[in-house]
Design a protein around this motif. Structure first.
Motif, PDB file in Angstrom:
ATOM      1  N   GLU A 181      -4.573  13.724  -5.806  1.00 54.06           N
ATOM      2  CA  GLU A 181      -3.529  14.230  -5.576  1.00 54.06           C
ATOM      3  C   GLU A 181      -2.371  14.321  -6.740  1.00 54.06           C
ATOM      4  O   GLU A 181      -1.675  15.215  -6.941  1.00 54.06           O
ATOM      5  N   LEU A 182      -2.966  13.523  -7.864  1.00 52.27           N
ATOM      6  CA  LEU A 182      -2.149  13.883  -9.371  1.00 52.27           C
ATOM      7  C   LEU A 182      -2.520  15.317  -9.902  1.00 52.27           C
ATOM      8  O   LEU A 182      -1.810  15.786 -10.560  1.00 52.27           O
ATOM      9  N   VAL A 183      -4.024  15.390  -9.619  1.00 54.86           N
ATOM     10  CA  VAL A 183      -4.373  16.740 -10.152  1.00 54.86           C
ATOM     11  C   VAL A 183      -3.647  17.840  -9.563  1.00 54.86           C
ATOM     12  O   VAL A 183      -3.205  18.695 -10.079  1.00 54.86           O
ATOM     13  N   VAL A 184      -3.503  17.719  -8.146  1.00 53.30           N
ATOM     14  CA  VAL A 184      -2.592  18.734  -7.293  1.00 53.30           C
ATOM     15  C   VAL A 184      -1.204  19.024  -7.843  1.00 53.30           C
ATOM     16  O   VAL A 184      -0.711  19.820  -8.056  1.00 53.30           O
ATOM     17  N   LEU A 185      -0.562  17.842  -8.054  1.00 53.51           N
ATOM     18  CA  LEU A 185       0.639  17.623  -8.481  1.00 53.51           C
ATOM     19  C   LEU A 185       0.683  18.315 -10.150  1.00 53.51           C
ATOM     20  O   LEU A 185       2.035  19.130 -10.192  1.00 53.51           O
ATOM     21  N   ALA A 186      -0.145  18.172 -10.696  1.00 50.38           N
ATOM     22  CA  ALA A 186      -0.248  18.641 -12.161  1.00 50.38           C
ATOM     23  C   ALA A 186      -0.467  20.124 -12.198  1.00 50.38           C
ATOM     24  O   ALA A 186      -0.127  20.848 -13.109  1.00 50.38           O
ATOM     25  N   GLU A 187      -0.859  20.638 -11.126  1.00 47.55           N
ATOM     26  CA  GLU A 187      -1.106  21.905 -11.041  1.00 47.55           C
ATOM     27  C   GLU A 187      -0.181  22.940 -10.335  1.00 47.55           C
ATOM     28  O   GLU A 187      -0.033  24.017 -10.049  1.00 47.55           O
ATOM     29  N   GLY A 188       1.124  22.188 -10.274  1.00 49.62           N
ATOM     30  CA  GLY A 188       2.391  22.940  -9.494  1.00 49.62           C
ATOM     31  C   GLY A 188       3.073  23.724 -10.354  1.00 49.62           C
ATOM     32  O   GLY A 188       2.887  23.871 -11.303  1.00 49.62           O
ATOM     33  N   ILE A 226       5.163  18.365 -13.083  1.00 51.07           N
ATOM     34  CA  ILE A 226       3.692  18.297 -13.798  1.00 51.07           C
ATOM     35  C   ILE A 226       3.872  17.446 -15.194  1.00 51.07           C
ATOM     36  O   ILE A 226       3.051  16.787 -15.321  1.00 51.07           O
ATOM     37  N   ARG A 227       4.909  17.274 -15.605  1.00 50.00           N
ATOM     38  CA  ARG A 227       5.123  16.423 -16.777  1.00 50.00           C
ATOM     39  C   ARG A 227       4.566  14.879 -16.336  1.00 50.00           C
ATOM     40  O   ARG A 227       4.195  14.118 -17.111  1.00 50.00           O
ATOM     41  N   LEU A 228       5.491  14.536 -15.315  1.00 47.25           N
ATOM     42  CA  LEU A 228       5.246  13.179 -14.747  1.00 47.25           C
ATOM     43  C   LEU A 228       3.753  12.855 -14.185  1.00 47.25           C
ATOM     44  O   LEU A 228       3.336  11.850 -14.549  1.00 47.25           O
ATOM     45  N   SER A 229       3.299  13.951 -13.683  1.00 41.32           N
ATOM     46  CA  SER A 229       1.758  13.736 -13.303  1.00 41.32           C
ATOM     47  C   SER A 229       0.779  13.560 -14.290  1.00 41.32           C
ATOM     48  O   SER A 229      -0.094  12.893 -14.207  1.00 41.32           O
ATOM     49  N   ASN A 243       0.747  -1.244   0.162  1.00 36.93           N
ATOM     50  CA  ASN A 243       0.047   0.036   0.065  1.00 36.93           C
ATOM     51  C   ASN A 243       0.931   1.444   0.209  1.00 36.93           C
ATOM     52  O   ASN A 243       0.624   2.402   0.696  1.00 36.93           O
ATOM     53  N   VAL A 244       1.932   1.246  -0.779  1.00 32.66           N
ATOM     54  CA  VAL A 244       2.726   2.519  -0.851  1.00 32.66           C
ATOM     55  C   VAL A 244       1.909   3.679  -1.497  1.00 32.66           C
ATOM     56  O   VAL A 244       2.372   4.867  -1.067  1.00 32.66           O
ATOM     57  N   ILE A 245       0.973   3.493  -2.180  1.00 29.42           N
ATOM     58  CA  ILE A 245       0.102   4.392  -2.686  1.00 29.42           C
ATOM     59  C   ILE A 245      -0.527   5.425  -1.313  1.00 29.42           C
ATOM     60  O   ILE A 245      -0.480   6.719  -1.652  1.00 29.42           O
ATOM     61  N   GLN A 246      -0.819   4.807  -0.364  1.00 33.55           N
ATOM     62  CA  GLN A 246      -1.162   5.718   0.852  1.00 33.55           C
ATOM     63  C   GLN A 246      -0.057   6.460   1.375  1.00 33.55           C
ATOM     64  O   GLN A 246      -0.352   7.589   1.611  1.00 33.55           O
ATOM     65  N   VAL A 247       1.121   6.037   1.212  1.00 31.48           N
ATOM     66  CA  VAL A 247       2.283   6.894   1.690  1.00 31.48           C
ATOM     67  C   VAL A 247       2.461   8.270   0.685  1.00 31.48           C
ATOM     68  O   VAL A 247       2.823   9.377   1.084  1.00 31.48           O
ATOM     69  N   LEU A 248       2.211   7.825  -0.701  1.00 33.99           N
ATOM     70  CA  LEU A 248       2.382   8.634  -1.634  1.00 33.99           C
ATOM     71  C   LEU A 248       1.515   9.903  -1.473  1.00 33.99           C
ATOM     72  O   LEU A 248       1.605  11.137  -1.641  1.00 33.99           O
ATOM     73  N   THR A 249       0.280   9.443  -1.515  1.00 31.84           N
ATOM     74  CA  THR A 249      -0.856  10.197  -1.499  1.00 31.84           C
ATOM     75  C   THR A 249      -0.775  11.329  -0.117  1.00 31.84           C
ATOM     76  O   THR A 249      -1.151  12.366  -0.212  1.00 31.84           O
ATOM     77  N   ARG A 250      -0.308  10.564   1.039  1.00 34.16           N
ATOM     78  CA  ARG A 250      -0.184  11.624   2.396  1.00 34.16           C
ATOM     79  C   ARG A 250       0.869  12.406   2.092  1.00 34.16           C
ATOM     80  O   ARG A 250       0.648  13.595   2.734  1.00 34.16           O
ATOM     81  N   ILE A 286      10.320  16.766  -2.897  1.00 29.59           N
ATOM     82  CA  ILE A 286       9.404  15.767  -2.557  1.00 29.59           C
ATOM     83  C   ILE A 286       8.222  15.502  -3.419  1.00 29.59           C
ATOM     84  O   ILE A 286       7.739  14.489  -4.072  1.00 29.59           O
ATOM     85  N   SER A 287       7.701  16.559  -3.876  1.00 30.82           N
ATOM     86  CA  SER A 287       6.520  16.539  -5.001  1.00 30.82           C
ATOM     87  C   SER A 287       7.200  15.891  -6.388  1.00 30.82           C
ATOM     88  O   SER A 287       6.335  15.078  -6.955  1.00 30.82           O
ATOM     89  N   LYS A 288       8.401  16.200  -6.681  1.00 32.49           N
ATOM     90  CA  LYS A 288       8.970  15.347  -7.708  1.00 32.49           C
ATOM     91  C   LYS A 288       9.091  13.957  -7.467  1.00 32.49           C
ATOM     92  O   LYS A 288       8.905  13.150  -8.349  1.00 32.49           O
ATOM     93  N   GLU A 289       9.556  13.583  -6.414  1.00 24.72           N
ATOM     94  CA  GLU A 289       9.779  12.386  -6.081  1.00 24.72           C
ATOM     95  C   GLU A 289       8.573  11.389  -6.168  1.00 24.72           C
ATOM     96  O   GLU A 289       8.357  10.133  -6.525  1.00 24.72           O
ATOM     97  N   ILE A 290       7.400  11.947  -5.766  1.00 26.69           N
ATOM     98  CA  ILE A 290       5.978  11.354  -5.331  1.00 26.69           C
ATOM     99  C   ILE A 290       5.648  11.096  -6.862  1.00 26.69           C
ATOM    100  O   ILE A 290       5.115  10.144  -7.306  1.00 26.69           O
ATOM    101  N   SER A 291       5.620  12.107  -7.788  1.00 22.42           N
ATOM    102  CA  SER A 291       5.001  12.134  -9.105  1.00 22.42           C
ATOM    103  C   SER A 291       5.894  11.001  -9.994  1.00 22.42           C
ATOM    104  O   SER A 291       5.349  10.259 -10.885  1.00 22.42           O
ATOM    105  N   SER A 292       7.385  11.006  -9.754  1.00 17.06           N
ATOM    106  CA  SER A 292       8.201  10.044 -10.323  1.00 17.06           C
ATOM    107  C   SER A 292       7.853   8.686 -10.102  1.00 17.06           C
ATOM    108  O   SER A 292       7.856   7.680 -10.755  1.00 17.06           O
ATOM    109  N   CYS A 293       7.783   8.334  -8.780  1.00 17.69           N
ATOM    110  CA  CYS A 293       7.292   7.173  -8.109  1.00 17.69           C
ATOM    111  C   CYS A 293       5.931   6.619  -8.499  1.00 17.69           C
ATOM    112  O   CYS A 293       5.836   5.518  -9.104  1.00 17.69           O
TER     113      CYS A 293
END
Length: 198
Positions: A181-188, A194-197, A137-144, A153-160
């Motif tokens: 969460e992907l939408v939030v990252l894409a709006e950064g 943004i590209r990875l999200s 359940n790594v997704i829970q960690v990434l979304t948190r 940190i945002s870059k590591e999350i989107s890349s993961c």
């Protein structure tokens, strides 16, 4: 043991074996200093092969599950440093659990969390590891962690997340669990994030 020349002397002249032995004793004080030294050694990639060849990789993982104090943090740093090299990545992806990295991602310090996320991102490049990460359940960690505003940190999350979607079977699960969460990252503001999200 922070300088490369001192580390080389420790590794070449038998100090590594002594540290490995100390890391397994029942004395918490000795263990803590042993793992502090081993963690410093593992920060230098040239020391990874001797560390792994000493056979302590799984022992480090096992001990990290049992430790909740500063000793456990040194174990987790050690593991995160070891998997910055491909052999360490393949070992943790094939043989052991990612729980120490998930534990490190709960740290109160940004540096520790970034190290954990960076390790998870590298691990997600391995097909077998991606399956294990989804089970854990790594997704829970990434979304948190998406609530953190630091660019790295945002870059590591989107890349993961991107690496996890390389398995087609994971895409629906990721979309259901992390779409907002992907939408939030894409709006950064960071173009790589943004590209990875997207």
């Amino acid at each position: 043991g922070n300088s490369s020349s001192t580390q080389a002397q420790i590794v070449v002249h038998g100090g590594l074996s002594a540290l490995m032995s100390l890391s397994q004793v029942n004395d918490g004080f000795s263990q803590e200093f042993a793992f502090m030294c081993l963690s410093n050694l593992a920060a230098n990639k040239s020391n990874h092969d001797p560390l792994i060849k000493q056979g302590g990789f799984n022992a480090f993982i096992e001990v990290s599950f049992k430790s909740t104090n500063s000793l456990g943090i040194y174990h987790m740093f050690l593991i995160a440093n070891l998997i910055s090299k491909s052999e360490g990545l393949s070992r943790i992806g094939r043989d052991v659990s990612i729980k120490p990295l998930l534990m490190l991602s709960n740290s109160s310090t940004i540096h520790s969390r970034c190290l954990a996320l960076s390790s998870l991102r590298r691990l997600a490049m391995i097909r077998e590891a991606r399956e294990m990460m989804m089970i854990e359940n790594v997704i829970q960690v990434l979304t948190r962690e998406c609530i953190v505003t630091q660019t790295e940190i945002s870059k590591e999350i989107s890349s993961c997340l991107f690496n996890l979607t390389l398995n087609r079977s994971h895409r629906v699960t990721i979309a259901e669990a992390a779409m907002s969460e992907l939408v939030v990252l894409a709006e950064g503001n960071d173009l790589d994030t943004i590209r990875l999200s997207v």
